[in-house]
Design a protein around this motif. Sequence first.
Motif, PDB file in Angstrom:
ATOM      1  N   ALA A 163     -24.196 -13.211 -83.593  1.00 57.07           N
ATOM      2  CA  ALA A 163     -25.110 -12.305 -84.283  1.00 57.07           C
ATOM      3  C   ALA A 163     -25.003 -10.937 -83.632  1.00 57.07           C
ATOM      4  CB  ALA A 163     -26.552 -12.813 -84.212  1.00 57.07           C
TER       5      ALA A 163
ATOM      6  N   LEU B 238     -29.582 -13.539 -82.367  1.00 54.31           N
ATOM      7  CA  LEU B 238     -30.203 -14.070 -83.577  1.00 54.31           C
ATOM      8  C   LEU B 238     -31.665 -13.619 -83.666  1.00 54.31           C
ATOM      9  CD1 LEU B 238     -30.322 -15.915 -86.074  1.00 54.31           C
ATOM     10  CD2 LEU B 238     -30.861 -17.810 -84.519  1.00 54.31           C
TER      11      LEU B 238
ATOM     12  N   VAL C  69     -25.067 -12.238 -89.013  1.00 56.47           N
ATOM     13  CA  VAL C  69     -25.098 -13.546 -88.364  1.00 56.47           C
ATOM     14  C   VAL C  69     -23.901 -14.342 -88.862  1.00 56.47           C
ATOM     15  CG1 VAL C  69     -26.284 -15.772 -88.267  1.00 56.47           C
ATOM     16  CG2 VAL C  69     -27.579 -13.679 -87.972  1.00 56.47           C
TER      17      VAL C  69
ATOM     18  N   ILE D  12     -25.241 -21.570 -85.742  1.00 59.54           N
ATOM     19  CA  ILE D  12     -25.171 -20.117 -85.608  1.00 59.54           C
ATOM     20  C   ILE D  12     -24.330 -19.789 -84.384  1.00 59.54           C
ATOM     21  CG2 ILE D  12     -26.501 -18.000 -85.254  1.00 59.54           C
ATOM     22  CD1 ILE D  12     -28.770 -19.353 -86.820  1.00 59.54           C
TER      23      ILE D  12
END
Length: 541
Positions: free
Chosen positions: A321, A375, A310, A318
């Motif tokens: 990923a 994710l 990630v 974020i």
Amino acid sequence: MTPQGAILEFAKMISQDLARGKPVRAALEAAGMMAKAGAMPDVVACLISEASKKRPADRVVHACCFLLQAGLDELRIAVNGGNTAARSRLKEACEAVEKSVTARGLAPQIPMLIARSFAQAGVEPPPGLQAAMIAGLEAGHAEQLALEDDSTLLEQLVPLAEALGHDPFAIHAELSATGAAFPADHRAAMAAELAASTTASIRDAALGFLLDADPAPGLAVLDTLVAEARQDPAPSRLIERLVCLRPWLPPERQAKLDASIRSLRANAAAPEPAPQVEIIKLLASLCDGAGAQSLFAVLKIGRRFALSSVLIKADTGIADAWLRDDMSKRETNDAVREISDMAEAVTVPISFAQTLLADALATNLAKRIPPPFALLQFNEALGLGLILPAAMPPARLAAELLASLPATQTGPEASAAAQTAAKYWFVQFDTVQTWFEAGEEIEALLAPLPKTGARVMAAILAHLFDRRLYWAARCAWMAATLKDSDHRCRAEWRNFALVARDLAGTEHLPDTTLFQIIADGTNQAFKANAPRRRPTERKRR
């Protein structure tokens, strides 16, 4: 040979390697050199020239798109590092695309392929791409995009799912990149078709559209899932995934999702056991100056291994990923060794990952930038369960890290010692060498100043003071990363935490060695990236 002619010959060679499934490392390196040399407009011109032929070679077109994607990715990374020339090169590439996609006779799938290159490179596509796609659709060429009827789309998705090992995250990544240039209503129609599929991996891939920047595709998926559940029981794992995705969505989208979950639970299939996954090692990179930090997990699934990661960015949350599975033990060991060397990654506990992800997700929500669908794959692989967004301000994080220490290690004398220790971080941690400021704002500040001393002082007084919370966060997360790690200098976590506390807890500019280090690095980066002035001719006497 002209630049476009040379690129065409090179694209032909790449197309052969791509067709044979050979590694393309050399092609990636060449694309990077082309990007730095300002050749991306030539790559675009070569692509358009080939695509405009009466009988274009599809392999060459795809090879040119590969070069464009790799070049854009190289420029994006350089721009993030504060490279002024790269920013100019990226702008030139975007302008070349804007001009080219309006070419007469250009098939609408070509803008789609170009937009796919932008999406996979992580670069915002120019507005003209979507305009060209819409124009193509309105001109009646939608059949060329394989979206003319439901049966054709579904027929194409099944072999795609098989080729991707029925991995819903890989399927969604492929389709979302392909549909990057489509307007929201077209993406919504595609998402709805995925959700109606009887192939589990395709149906689960549709869940990724809940995280689309536009709410329309996600709403279409939920409506389709609820309608399908009236006929057949909804898979329990699908419902679990919806529950995990819920807190990652903006509040205004959660009400619709809640109602859909209730409807699906009314006719849910029996739970199925999740695959057994063992976490072999969990790593985290140290925080770089641009605010990026990565988590890496080595997993054992059955007799094979997997590597999942990630990427977290301070300004977005974020950002990326991925998971690579079916690896041998040797392959994972080699990958971990490379990661540890290049990213200065250290071992961390699972509790650190949970706190870091929760804080990053809070940034995603605040910035209204949905996290990547993959994710969820990382979350499931590590068995993290429900991750609720929860911001962790640097002052609070530093206080929690220091709470267990005696007063003698956290008082004024300890703080002063930590400021002194900061001068050695540049040597102790390779990552700290990236701790400098870059971008148009700092360039505008430093450009008028001819002397080093003036630039360093300006960076501290006119820029870093306003950015103290940003650097406090970098120090706080460095402390959290090092505290339970295996780094040779992990004892420095306390000094990082003390500096973070001082930066985050004062309204006045602290007397800090760290700002001097950052300002020096900022000046060096500015001098390295500033355009060189041409020497003036000497005046004749």
